[in-house]
Design a protein around this motif. Structure first.
Motif, PDB file in Angstrom:
ATOM      1  N   PRO A 593       0.832  -1.212   0.000  1.00  0.00           N
ATOM      2  CA  PRO A 593       0.000   0.000   0.000  1.00  0.00           C
ATOM      3  C   PRO A 593       0.863   1.257   0.000  1.00  0.00           C
ATOM      4  N   VAL A 594       0.596   2.146  -0.947  1.00  0.00           N
ATOM      5  CA  VAL A 594       1.382   3.363  -1.073  1.00  0.00           C
ATOM      6  C   VAL A 594       0.503   4.468  -1.640  1.00  0.00           C
ATOM      7  N   ALA A 595       0.737   5.684  -1.173  1.00  0.00           N
ATOM      8  CA  ALA A 595       0.031   6.851  -1.697  1.00  0.00           C
ATOM      9  C   ALA A 595       1.051   7.923  -2.052  1.00  0.00           C
ATOM     10  N   TYR A 596       0.731   8.686  -3.089  1.00  0.00           N
ATOM     11  CA  TYR A 596       1.631   9.747  -3.541  1.00  0.00           C
ATOM     12  C   TYR A 596       0.826  11.023  -3.737  1.00  0.00           C
ATOM     13  N   ILE A 597       1.228  12.096  -3.026  1.00  0.00           N
ATOM     14  CA  ILE A 597       0.536  13.375  -3.103  1.00  0.00           C
ATOM     15  C   ILE A 597       1.518  14.433  -3.592  1.00  0.00           C
ATOM     16  N   PRO A 598       1.527  14.739  -4.897  1.00  0.00           N
ATOM     17  CA  PRO A 598       2.400  15.805  -5.404  1.00  0.00           C
ATOM     18  C   PRO A 598       1.688  17.153  -5.363  1.00  0.00           C
ATOM     19  N   PHE A 599       2.470  18.236  -5.177  1.00  0.00           N
ATOM     20  CA  PHE A 599       1.900  19.580  -5.105  1.00  0.00           C
ATOM     21  C   PHE A 599       2.569  20.487  -6.138  1.00  0.00           C
ATOM     22  N   GLU A 600       1.757  20.989  -7.070  1.00  0.00           N
ATOM     23  CA  GLU A 600       2.246  21.986  -8.014  1.00  0.00           C
ATOM     24  C   GLU A 600       2.588  23.274  -7.261  1.00  0.00           C
ATOM     25  N   GLY A 601       3.670  23.938  -7.692  1.00  0.00           N
ATOM     26  CA  GLY A 601       4.001  25.249  -7.143  1.00  0.00           C
ATOM     27  C   GLY A 601       4.680  25.232  -5.792  1.00  0.00           C
ATOM     28  N   GLU A 602       4.927  24.045  -5.221  1.00  0.00           N
ATOM     29  CA  GLU A 602       5.605  23.964  -3.928  1.00  0.00           C
ATOM     30  C   GLU A 602       7.059  23.567  -4.128  1.00  0.00           C
ATOM     31  N   GLN A 603       7.908  24.053  -3.204  1.00  0.00           N
ATOM     32  CA  GLN A 603       9.323  23.723  -3.262  1.00  0.00           C
ATOM     33  C   GLN A 603       9.670  22.802  -2.096  1.00  0.00           C
ATOM     34  N   HIS A 604      10.791  23.094  -1.443  1.00  0.00           N
ATOM     35  CA  HIS A 604      11.263  22.233  -0.356  1.00  0.00           C
ATOM     36  C   HIS A 604      10.608  22.680   0.940  1.00  0.00           C
ATOM     37  N   GLY A 605       9.456  22.132   1.231  1.00  0.00           N
ATOM     38  CA  GLY A 605       8.626  22.595   2.331  1.00  0.00           C
ATOM     39  C   GLY A 605       7.400  23.266   1.759  1.00  0.00           C
ATOM     40  N   PHE A 606       6.257  23.052   2.390  1.00  0.00           N
ATOM     41  CA  PHE A 606       5.000  23.539   1.844  1.00  0.00           C
ATOM     42  C   PHE A 606       4.601  24.854   2.506  1.00  0.00           C
ATOM     43  N   ARG A 607       4.197  25.814   1.696  1.00  0.00           N
ATOM     44  CA  ARG A 607       3.869  27.148   2.186  1.00  0.00           C
ATOM     45  C   ARG A 607       2.426  27.559   1.900  1.00  0.00           C
ATOM     46  N   LYS A 613      -2.947  21.944   4.662  1.00  0.00           N
ATOM     47  CA  LYS A 613      -4.149  21.305   5.195  1.00  0.00           C
ATOM     48  C   LYS A 613      -4.333  19.910   4.593  1.00  0.00           C
ATOM     49  N   TYR A 614      -4.219  19.818   3.279  1.00  0.00           N
ATOM     50  CA  TYR A 614      -4.470  18.541   2.607  1.00  0.00           C
ATOM     51  C   TYR A 614      -3.442  17.486   3.010  1.00  0.00           C
ATOM     52  N   ALA A 615      -2.176  17.900   3.157  1.00  0.00           N
ATOM     53  CA  ALA A 615      -1.138  16.941   3.542  1.00  0.00           C
ATOM     54  C   ALA A 615      -1.407  16.380   4.935  1.00  0.00           C
ATOM     55  N   LEU A 616      -1.766  17.239   5.877  1.00  0.00           N
ATOM     56  CA  LEU A 616      -2.000  16.795   7.249  1.00  0.00           C
ATOM     57  C   LEU A 616      -3.181  15.833   7.326  1.00  0.00           C
ATOM     58  N   ASP A 617      -4.286  16.208   6.702  1.00  0.00           N
ATOM     59  CA  ASP A 617      -5.464  15.343   6.730  1.00  0.00           C
ATOM     60  C   ASP A 617      -5.220  14.028   5.987  1.00  0.00           C
ATOM     61  N   SER A 618      -4.450  14.102   4.910  1.00  0.00           N
ATOM     62  CA  SER A 618      -4.179  12.886   4.132  1.00  0.00           C
ATOM     63  C   SER A 618      -3.310  11.912   4.910  1.00  0.00           C
ATOM     64  N   GLU A 619      -2.328  12.425   5.652  1.00  0.00           N
ATOM     65  CA  GLU A 619      -1.498  11.538   6.460  1.00  0.00           C
ATOM     66  C   GLU A 619      -2.339  10.854   7.537  1.00  0.00           C
ATOM     67  N   PHE A 620      -3.210  11.623   8.185  1.00  0.00           N
ATOM     68  CA  PHE A 620      -4.076  11.042   9.213  1.00  0.00           C
ATOM     69  C   PHE A 620      -5.023  10.006   8.606  1.00  0.00           C
ATOM     70  N   TYR A 621      -5.594  10.319   7.449  1.00  0.00           N
ATOM     71  CA  TYR A 621      -6.487   9.371   6.766  1.00  0.00           C
ATOM     72  C   TYR A 621      -5.737   8.080   6.437  1.00  0.00           C
ATOM     73  N   PHE A 622      -4.501   8.228   5.966  1.00  0.00           N
ATOM     74  CA  PHE A 622      -3.689   7.064   5.599  1.00  0.00           C
ATOM     75  C   PHE A 622      -3.487   6.142   6.795  1.00  0.00           C
ATOM     76  N   TYR A 623      -3.136   6.711   7.951  1.00  0.00           N
ATOM     77  CA  TYR A 623      -2.944   5.879   9.140  1.00  0.00           C
ATOM     78  C   TYR A 623      -4.256   5.255   9.606  1.00  0.00           C
ATOM     79  N   SER A 624      -5.362   5.957   9.423  1.00  0.00           N
ATOM     80  CA  SER A 624      -6.653   5.389   9.842  1.00  0.00           C
ATOM     81  C   SER A 624      -6.961   4.121   9.068  1.00  0.00           C
ATOM     82  N   ARG A 625      -6.555   4.102   7.817  1.00  0.00           N
ATOM     83  CA  ARG A 625      -6.775   2.895   7.010  1.00  0.00           C
ATOM     84  C   ARG A 625      -5.795   1.786   7.418  1.00  0.00           C
ATOM     85  N   MET A 626      -4.548   2.172   7.672  1.00  0.00           N
ATOM     86  CA  MET A 626      -3.537   1.167   7.982  1.00  0.00           C
ATOM     87  C   MET A 626      -3.705   0.614   9.399  1.00  0.00           C
ATOM     88  N   PHE A 627      -4.168   1.448  10.349  1.00  0.00           N
ATOM     89  CA  PHE A 627      -4.303   1.019  11.746  1.00  0.00           C
ATOM     90  C   PHE A 627      -5.749   0.703  12.125  1.00  0.00           C
TER      91      PHE A 627
END
Length: 645
Positions: A593-607, A613-627
């Motif tokens: 199981p793997v997920a990939y979330i790319p962001f247009e217009g972002e560099q090294h660190g998200f601004r 918001k989307y990265a934080l919620d997506s990480e939590f969602y991912f763990y909810s499925r795995m755990f």
């Protein structure tokens, strides 16, 4: 009063939402005095991460100085810092889009000072005797070789640029004596990073503005010098780690310089960015300084003549950007329960005032977890450190016999530190029922030079073992569930995360934010500032290519048997997107199981707010499925390859 709801860890409903985090928060930086006015930078996720300069007047009025669409941010060393200067109401700043230096007179629009070219600027000082700025310059006009770093002068009237100092690989911290007759600066060369070894230089400024009688006065390839500053009476001070701890020194010619106050504490940060300031003069005989012990920051006063040191009793555990005007001091401060703020300190009255907070929230303290420092045994009979935040939510209690999942954070750098300061992102996890361990693995700063040097030639080993041993320590203490351990990190922390998931089997899931998977690719395809960083962390390339191959997770995906989610900015020049994409493709082919979330217009660190918001919620969602727990919120599903819900 309602009784707490009994519900599994991870399923608790929290008022600390990703919307709250991005809607209410700004990033504060670079606070300085200019006469009686105070200026600072605000980074606003709601404006796609734009940085603007703000002025605080003595009457309490706050004025936005930088108009749209200007974005105050330098790209020297890619990480920037030192992007503005204010002198008697005149503002000089670097605009991110074109990297030109602009001049902004009071009540006027900015106008470009430097020409359109391939140069970047940072870390300025005004030379009033010659009507010029002195600045670090990074020249990218030579496409056939590395960019060139140097110190230049910039004529304030004409914008004419002249090279003052060149020849070394890197420069920082040009600092003028109060009378304008001497210039101090720092330089270093590959393969060193600025915390490995630098030299402090001193030169005389002639009537025509040129430098003469240049000499190296402190530092070496294995001694790091940082933050040179002139006292009001014209004495040159600096921070050196020659004793094993970064202490403050005063330069005296023909004398074996010793610390003003020898102390087993660190009085400086690693200089990833320009413009850092951990001490400031409130008189020619008195310094206000920030220092760190065991990963926590404090504020102290140092009386120079009698070398007396005392700690100011303030509620802040993280301090930065100290600046003073007489007995008035400003700095950035935060605690575990109070967000980063611009703090005004009146030494005459011994009073502090919050001028601007990075976020204003109305959340009950019953949702906030306070950390405890843990010391745990690790390899080679050594001890490592971390900050553990237990789950906390006043509305819930867990079913009898259940232990919480644990998220281990491997910080970036890797020469950085986990600091116990206010973080809504951490509280996002703990208020939903996760334990959270912020690890200061060997190699972290704030614990002395020897602790930081544990990582030399051992990146991917020491850091990984410390993260694992920290998690296992909490499992043995009966505080977390050993079957629900996750690890997450960004940049260098992303590498530690991927190495831990690939070469060990302690963690059951993980998240990599713009993390390194191929050390060889990083050695061959990154920017100048870090292009030889791996010489110290791994070994020389290509001479020790085999070690790079052995420690690169991309080469051992057959050993990786747990789920991973990847987040990546598509304009990242530090860790190119190919690093994540290669790893994702390998895991997809293997059936993990793997997920990939790319962001247009972002560099090294998200601004940008939406991406944070989307990265934080997506990480939590991912763990909810795995755990296998059900979040209280109705989160937007993400595409997880090789996973059937």
């Amino acid at each position: 009063m309602l009784s707490p709801i009994i519900a599994p860890f991870g399923s608790w409903k929290s008022p600390i939402t990703s919307d709250l985090i991005v809607a209410q928060s700004i990033k504060l930086g670079g606070v300085v005095f200019d006469n009686n006015d105070i200026y600072w930078l605000e980074g606003r996720p709601q404006e796609k991460g734009r940085n603007l300069l703000v002025k605080y007047s003595p009457d309490g009025q706050v004025t936005e100085i930088t108009p749209q669409p200007f974005n105050v941010r330098s790209r020297v060393h890619e990480y920037g810092g030192g992007s503005f200067l204010v002198n008697n109401g005149v503002v000089y700043f670097v605009n991110y889009q074109d990297q030109r230096l602009y001049q902004q007179l009071p009540n006027e629009e900015p106008s470009p000072l430097t020409p359109e070219n391939q140069c970047r600027y940072a870390d300025f000082v005004v030379d009033t005797n010659h009507n010029r700025l002195i600045s670090v310059c990074e020249d990218h006009s030579h496409t056939d070789r590395e960019c060139e770093n140097k110190i230049v002068s910039i004529d304030i009237e004409t914008g004419d640029i002249k090279t003052l100092i060149e020849g070394d690989d890197f420069y920082s911290s040009p600092r003028l004596s109060p009378d304008g007759t001497k210039l101090a600066w720092i330089s270093w060369n590959h393969p060193n990073m600025p915390w490995d070894g630098t030299k402090l230089w001193l030169g005389n400024i002639e009537s025509d503005g040129s430098l003469s009688q240049i000499k190296s006065i402190a530092g070496d390839i294995d001694e790091s010098i940082s933050e040179p500053k002139w006292s009001p009476d014209g004495q040159l001070y600096y921070v050196s780690d020659q004793s094993g701890w970064s202490n403050i020194y005063c330069y005296k010619s023909n004398v074996n310089n010793v610390p003003i106050f020898p102390f087993t504490a660190e009085f400086s940060y690693p200089h990833w960015v320009f413009g850092l300031s951990t001490y400031t003069f409130v008189s020619e005989n008195k310094i206000i300084c920030a220092f760190t012990q065991d990963g926590r920051w404090y504020l102290g006063t140092l009386n120079i003549p009698n070398r007396q040191f005392s700690i100011l009793e303030l509620p802040y555990s993280n301090l930065a950007s100290l600046h003073s005007q007489g007995k008035k001091v400003v700095f950035l401060g935060s605690s575990t329960i109070e967000p980063t703020a611009v703090i005004y300190l009146d030494l005459n009255l011994s009073q502090t005032e919050v001028l601007k907070s990075s976020c204003v929230i109305d959340v009950d303290s019953g949702y906030f977890s306070e950390p405890e420092l843990i010391e745990f045994p690790t390899e080679n009979d050594l001890t490592a450190y971390g900050w553990y935040y237990p789950p906390k939510n006043k509305d819930y209690r867990f079913p009898d016999g259940e232990l919480p999942p644990l998220l281990v954070k491997s910080h970036g750098g890797p020469t950085a530190a986990a600091i116990p300061s206010f973080s809504l992102k951490i509280q996002y996890w703990t208020s939903r029922g996760f334990g959270y361990l912020d690890v200061n693995y060997g190699g972290s700063t704030g614990f002395g030079k020897a602790y930081r040097q544990r990582l030399e030639k051992n990146w991917g080993l020491v850091d990984v073992n410390d993260c694992i041993n920290g998690a296992n320590y909490l499992v043995k203490q009966g505080k977390v569930d050993g079957d629900r351990l996750a690890i997450s990190g960004g940049s260098a922390g992303g590498y530690t995360t991927l190495a831990a998931l690939t070469f060990k089997d302690t963690f059951k899931a993980g998240a990599s934010y713009y993390g390194v998977s191929d050390l060889e690719s990083l050695a061959k395809d990154t920017h100048k500032f870090e292009s030889r960083y791996l010489d110290k962390l791994i070994g020389q390339y290509p001479e020790e290519k085999e070690i790079y191959e052995q420690r690169s997770p991309i080469n051992f995906t057959e050993q990786l048997n747990c789920p991973v989610i990847f987040f990546q900015g598509l304009e990242d020049k530090v860790v190119p997107p190919s690093q994540a994409e290669m790893m994702v493709e390998s895991l997809k082919n293997k059936g993990i199981p793997v997920a990939y979330i790319p962001f247009e217009g972002e560099q090294h660190g998200f601004r940008q707010a939406d991406n944070i918001k989307y990265a934080l919620d997506s990480e939590f969602y991912f763990y909810s499925r795995m755990f296998h727990f059900t979040p209280a919120e109705n989160l937007e599903p993400i595409n997880i390859f090789n996973y059937d819900s």
